[in-house]
Design an enzyme around this catalytic site. Structure first.
Site, PDB file in Angstrom:
ATOM      1  CG  ASN A   9       1.494  -7.239  -6.959  1.00 56.80           C
ATOM      2  OD1 ASN A   9       1.147  -6.653  -7.979  1.00 56.80           O
ATOM      3  ND2 ASN A   9       0.706  -7.385  -5.909  1.00 56.80           N
ATOM      4  CE  LYS A  11       1.304  -4.393  -3.565  1.00 58.78           C
ATOM      5  NZ  LYS A  11       0.873  -4.364  -2.196  1.00 58.78           N
ATOM      6  CG  HIS A  95      -2.850  -9.150  -3.990  1.00 57.16           C
ATOM      7  ND1 HIS A  95      -3.138  -8.137  -3.091  1.00 57.16           N
ATOM      8  CD2 HIS A  95      -1.500  -9.298  -3.970  1.00 57.16           C
ATOM      9  CE1 HIS A  95      -1.991  -7.697  -2.572  1.00 57.16           C
ATOM     10  NE2 HIS A  95      -0.987  -8.388  -3.087  1.00 57.16           N
ATOM     11  CD  GLU A  97      -2.626  -4.475  -2.138  1.00 61.41           C
ATOM     12  OE1 GLU A  97      -2.418  -4.430  -3.362  1.00 61.41           O
ATOM     13  OE2 GLU A  97      -1.727  -4.297  -1.289  1.00 61.41           O
ATOM     14  CD  GLU A 167       1.032 -11.692  -1.152  1.00 61.10           C
ATOM     15  OE1 GLU A 167       2.159 -11.297  -1.441  1.00 61.10           O
ATOM     16  OE2 GLU A 167      -0.013 -11.140  -1.550  1.00 61.10           O
ATOM     17  N   GLY A 173       2.633  -4.431   2.819  1.00 61.47           N
ATOM     18  CA  GLY A 173       2.812  -2.987   2.720  1.00 61.47           C
ATOM     19  C   GLY A 173       2.930  -2.298   4.071  1.00 61.47           C
ATOM     20  CB  SER A 213       6.871  -6.171   4.808  1.00 61.03           C
ATOM     21  OG  SER A 213       5.756  -5.304   4.836  1.00 61.03           O
TER      22      SER A 213
END
Ligand code: PEP
Length: 252
Positions: A9, A11, A95, A97, A167, A173, A213
């Site tokens: 991904n 991003k 996701h 985010e 996730e 991250g 991660s």
């Protein structure tokens, strides 16, 4: 047998030229990686060029988001038809985010999943708890809410066409990975939900990727878990060397 999937991904990283260059470099690596499916999710602007570069190779393209309507007055959004037209075969939905930055709800995730399925794209549906939710002992409650909300109304046949990505938000991250055992436990819980909602063979067949991660030095331990069917990778998917190492994760 569930074929593992390694998905990158990207991003909000990479220009068109950078995306094309990356795909050209990983195509030969992907060709050798018979043990897994290879997916990358460039930003919208690079999708068409990345798809052209990936044509005829083992690398397939995912979008990072979509709108559920076919077309309309939705400034800044992209329809599934447009994604197909740009060469996508998959789309990441829900996701964390997007859930946190844009307030995306389970109802919206559900509309996106249904629209993607109707148009023949594979949704990669992301679920995961925050650190506070984990510390409060709410992980399973959150996963169940996101799973049942995001996948409401799907038939078993629909379900057999999706992928799930577990996730944990606290691992994305942050450099803080769930241990293989923690991830496997969450995957087992999701698979049990799949069994309850959609049936035995659908639960056995669904690919559940881990994201958070994942790096070349920890992917082996994660992929050794029977419950973990692949990885959705952010940071470590951005460099050719580390993505190559991820595709060549130690197996069996
Ligand atoms: C992600 O973006 O889905 C992700 C898991 O990111 P990272 O690998 O950087 O934690």
């Amino acid at each position: 047998m569930r074929k593992p999937v390694i998905a990158g991904n990207w991003k909000m990283y990479k220009t068109i030229a950078e995306a094309v260059d990356f795909i050209e470099k990983i195509k030969p690596v992907a060709a050798q990686a018979g043990h897994c499916e290879v997916i990358v999710a460039p930003p919208f602007t690079a999708l068409a060029a990345a798809a052209a570069a990936a044509k005829g190779s083992k690398v397939s393209l995912a979008a990072q988001n979509c709108h559920w309507d076919k077309e309309g007055a939705h400034t800044g959004d992209i329809s599934i038809g447009m994604l197909r037209n740009a060469g996508c075969r998959h789309v990441i939905v829900g996701h964390s985010e997007r859930r946190h930055d844009c307030g995306e709800t389970d109802e919206q995730v559900n509309k996106k999943v249904k629209a993607a399925l109707a148009a023949g794209l594979t949704p990669i549906v992301c679920v995961g708890e925050t650190l506070a939710e984990r510390e409060n002992g709410e992980t399973e409650k959150v996963l169940e809410r996101q799973f049942t909300g995001g996948l409401a109304g799907l038939t078993p046949a629909d379900f057999s066409r999706i992928m799930i990505a577990y996730e944990p938000v606290w691992a994305i991250g942050t450099g803080r990975t769930a241990t293989p055992e923690m991830a496997a436990e969450a995957h087992g819980f999701l698979r049990a939900l799949a069994r309850r909602e959609f049936g035995e063979s659908e639960a056995d067949g669904v690919r559940i990727l881990y994201g958070g991660s994942v790096k070349p030095d920890n992917i082996g331990g994660l992929m050794a878990q029977e419950e973990i069917d692949g990885a959705l990778v952010g940071g470590a998917s951005l460099k050719v060397d580390s993505f190559t190492a991820l595709l060549n994760y130690p197996c069996g």
